[in-house]
Design a protein around this motif. Structure first.
Motif, short mmCIF file in Angstrom:
data_model
loop_
_atom_site.label_atom_id
_atom_site.label_comp_id
_atom_site.label_asym_id
_atom_site.label_seq_id
_atom_site.Cartn_x
_atom_site.Cartn_y
_atom_site.Cartn_z
N VAL A 13 0.66 -1.18 0.02
CA VAL A 13 -0.14 0.26 0.08
C VAL A 13 0.92 1.23 -0.16
O VAL A 13 0.65 2.02 -0.59
N LEU A 14 1.73 1.28 0.79
CA LEU A 14 2.87 2.54 0.84
C LEU A 14 3.42 2.55 -0.43
O LEU A 14 3.54 3.73 -0.89
N SER A 15 3.89 1.43 -1.14
CA SER A 15 4.61 1.54 -2.53
C SER A 15 3.50 2.08 -3.46
O SER A 15 4.04 2.81 -4.50
N VAL A 39 -5.59 8.50 -13.64
CA VAL A 39 -6.03 7.45 -14.18
C VAL A 39 -4.63 6.61 -14.36
O VAL A 39 -4.71 5.66 -13.86
N VAL A 40 -3.65 7.12 -15.15
CA VAL A 40 -2.61 6.60 -15.45
C VAL A 40 -1.82 6.27 -13.90
O VAL A 40 -1.22 5.30 -13.65
N SER A 41 -1.75 7.20 -12.88
CA SER A 41 -1.06 7.03 -11.75
C SER A 41 -1.74 5.90 -10.81
O SER A 41 -1.23 5.14 -10.19
N GLY A 42 -3.33 6.01 -10.83
CA GLY A 42 -3.75 5.03 -10.23
C GLY A 42 -3.69 3.56 -10.64
O GLY A 42 -3.21 2.63 -9.69
N PHE A 43 -3.72 3.48 -11.92
CA PHE A 43 -3.33 2.15 -12.58
C PHE A 43 -2.00 1.63 -12.10
O PHE A 43 -1.70 0.48 -11.83
N THR A 44 -1.05 2.61 -12.40
CA THR A 44 0.23 2.29 -11.97
C THR A 44 0.68 1.81 -10.65
O THR A 44 1.28 0.62 -10.33
N GLY A 45 -0.03 2.54 -9.71
CA GLY A 45 -0.08 2.30 -8.34
C GLY A 45 -0.46 0.89 -7.76
O GLY A 45 -0.15 0.07 -7.17
N ALA A 48 1.67 -1.85 -9.18
CA ALA A 48 2.77 -2.19 -7.94
C ALA A 48 2.48 -2.69 -6.80
O ALA A 48 2.93 -3.62 -6.35
N ALA A 49 1.23 -2.43 -6.22
CA ALA A 49 0.74 -3.34 -5.33
C ALA A 49 0.35 -4.82 -5.33
O ALA A 49 0.78 -5.71 -4.67
N ILE A 50 -0.33 -4.78 -6.55
CA ILE A 50 -0.67 -6.34 -6.95
C ILE A 50 0.82 -7.11 -7.23
O ILE A 50 0.95 -8.28 -6.85
N GLY A 51 1.97 -6.61 -7.77
CA GLY A 51 3.14 -7.24 -8.09
C GLY A 51 3.68 -7.46 -6.62
O GLY A 51 4.25 -8.63 -6.57
N ILE A 52 3.79 -6.63 -5.57
CA ILE A 52 4.26 -6.79 -4.39
C ILE A 52 3.60 -7.82 -3.91
O ILE A 52 4.30 -8.97 -3.08
#
Length: 58
Positions: A13-15, A39-45, A48-52
């Motif tokens: 979540v922090l990442s 939209v782009v920053s939300g999707f990218t974040g 990142a969370a899903i990946g971790i």
């Protein structure tokens, strides 16, 4: 939940929040509009969370 899983979710979540902030700032600075950058920053974040989290469960 296990303690390790809880810690991984907190890190994810922090990442995601940090990634959102960085991407949002760069996209807004480029002048492409607030909606697209949001939209782009939300999707990218989110990615990142899903990946971790996926690495933890692998």
């Amino acid at each position: 939940m296990e303690v390790l899983t809880i810690l991984v979710v907190i890190v994810a979540v922090l990442s995601a929040a940090t990634t959102n902030a960085i991407v949002q700032r760069r996209l807004l600075a480029s002048g492409r509009g607030w909606f697209r950058s949001t939209v782009v920053s939300g999707f990218t974040g989110f990615l990142a969370a899903i990946g971790i989290i996926a690495v933890d469960f692998h």
